[in-house]
Design an enzyme around this catalytic site. Structure first.
Site: not given
Length: 423
Positions: A260, A275, A347, A350, A388
């Site tokens: 990403r 991130r 988070e 998801s 994460r």
RNA sequence: GGAGGAGUGGCCGAGUGGUUGAAGGCGGCACCCUGCUAAGGUGUUAUACCUCUUAACGGGGUAUCGAGGGUUCGAAUCCCUCCUCCUCCGCCA
């Protein structure tokens, strides 16, 4: 992508939905373009029909002179077609552009709200650890135990890249294997997918085009991009196919690297691994009938909870509000794990039910018993996003002496009970 | 990287410019025959879109023979580009 017919027949509901989701889409224009398109197609069909009749009559005509005459007539007639075709192509291009801005419809129970501050916490699990000492964040822990090396990543590749070293490597592999085993047990078929995909697959899953905030790395001079999630390849694998109803639901556990660009995310909570530009993820993906998708969504959420309960990491479940759903999700739940380093939940997973929104663009259908093919539903959910998961794991399991305890379920996979400072 | 070959409906497979959306077979479905089983007979069996009509069934039309473009009055059939698969050679883990 929403069905054109549906949009036309439910203009007000679609507009209302856009408003709830905070999406600026010109529904009126879509309808107008759609009408224009229908009219053009009718005209074109008519012209082609005449042309076809002509051509057939020429095929039948035996008299050479009459034949020549017909051919000339036909030749003149056909000049009318290209102009209409161009016009139609232009209308369809604009229509598609507008249509893609319209988000999926929303589950009636999804909370209405403008952004992530209005997401609704459904429940909490686990006890937030109280440390008798100054808790460190995963960056410090990773550094002192020589687990995460951001400097080396920056040197070879760039900021937000990292090396995992030593026991962190075992931890990553252990987490992956732990998640895969959990999924296999529940009937998910494991798959390691390519880490790159054609534009076609990215467009089909809605990852491009996405304007300036695109998250995607593209490979120059090719039509390939690095995938941002195995969702892209897992969904794309069945594009244009028609499945048997008996085959559904289909569950996959896809392992891939995820890339990403995180363009435009500077300044947001992003210390350390939170991130990053590359991480490893085990992704759940399912193809279901429309009747099955709600239940499948709850299943995926339950699997995610099982995985984090197994790891003994405290988390809360959040029901994502309309303004924060993105384009494709009909409903979305996030798991936010406790992260002592930031003293807050962050988070970690998801899961979305995208109903037929994705299937429509990818043209993935199934054949209901004794009836015509129709679009199926697709769902996705994170089993483990390693970066994460590592944050929450290192931070929650840190010990006063600087070591990190390994959760019991991971011990067999990692081969040790704790991570001690390297010497 | 070099040289060849191939891609047709749910599947197999015919089809090299003119009523071919596509023969034939298998499979599926419906009906008939049949004491059961097995076999047999008849029919039917793609998708998307546009349109008319209906409560629904349905009718008309257009497009689709790996994808896209081109030639032609007319393309599954000819040409170009791309994708995928197979065979052989080379190179490499």
């Amino acid at each position: 992508m929403l069905d054109l017919k549906y949009i036309r027949e439910n203009v007000e509901a679609v507009k209302e939905n856009c408003k709830n989701r905070g999406v600026e889409a010109d529904v009126g224009l879509v309808v107008e373009l759609a009408d224009r398109r229908s009219a053009l197609i009718s005209e074109l069909n008519e012209l082609r029909h005449e042309q076809n009749q002509m051509a057939k009559s020429i095929g039948r005509e035996r008299d050479e002179e009459a034949r020549q005459k017909l051919i000339e007539e036909s030749r003149a007639m056909k000049e009318r077609i290209p102009k209409k075709e161009d016009e139609l192509a232009e209308i369809e291009r604009r229509l598609r552009e507008e249509q893609l801005n319209i988000p999926n419809m929303t589950h009636p129970d999804a909370p209405i709200g403008k952004d992530d501050t209005e997401n609704v916490e459904i429940r909490r699990w686990g006890e937030v650890p109280q440390f008798e000492f100054e808790a460190r964040d995963h960056v410090e822990i990773g550094e002192s135990l020589k687990l995460i090396d951001f400097d080396a990543g920056a040197k070879t590749t760039g900021s937000k890249f990292y090396f995992l070293r030593g026991d962190a490597v075992l931890l990553e592999l252990g987490l992956v294997r732990y998640a895969l085993d959990a999924l296999i047990e529940r009937g998910y078929e494991p798959a390691i997918t390519p880490d790159l995909a054609r534009d076609e697959a990215l467009v089909g899953t809605g990852f491009i085009p996405r304007g300036p905030e695109t998250q995607i790395y593209s490979v120059e001079n090719t039509d390939l991009s690095l995938i941002a999630t195995a969702e892209i390849t897992l969904a794309g694998q069945l594009a244009d196919e028609i499945l048997q109803e008996d085959d559904l639901p289909l569950r996959f556990a896809g392992l891939s690297h995820c890339f990403r660009t995180e363009a435009g995310s500077h300044g947001r909570a992003s210390r350390g691994l939170y991130r990053v530009h590359q991480f490893t993820k085990v992704e759940m993906f399912a193809f279901t009938t429309p009747e099955q998708s709600d239940a499948m969504h709850e299943e995926m959420l339950a699997v995610e909870e099982d995985i984090f309960q197994g790891l003994g990491i405290p988390y809360r479940v959040v029901d994502i509000c309309t303004g924060d759903l993105g384009g494709a999700a009909y409903r979305k739940y996030d798991l936010e794990a406790w992260m002592p380093g930031r003293g807050d939940y962050g988070e970690v997973t998801s899961t979305s039910n995208t109903t037929d929104y994705q299937a429509r663009r990818l043209a993935i259908r199934y054949r209901p018993e004794g009836s015509r093919p129709q679009l199926l539903h697709t769902l996705n959910g994170t089993a483990i996003a390693v970066s994460r998961a590592l944050i929450s794991l290192l931070e929650n399991y840190q010990q006063e002496d600087g070591s990190v305890k390994i959760p019991d379920v991971l011990v067999p996979y990692v081969g040790k009970k704790e991570i001690q400072p390297a010497r």
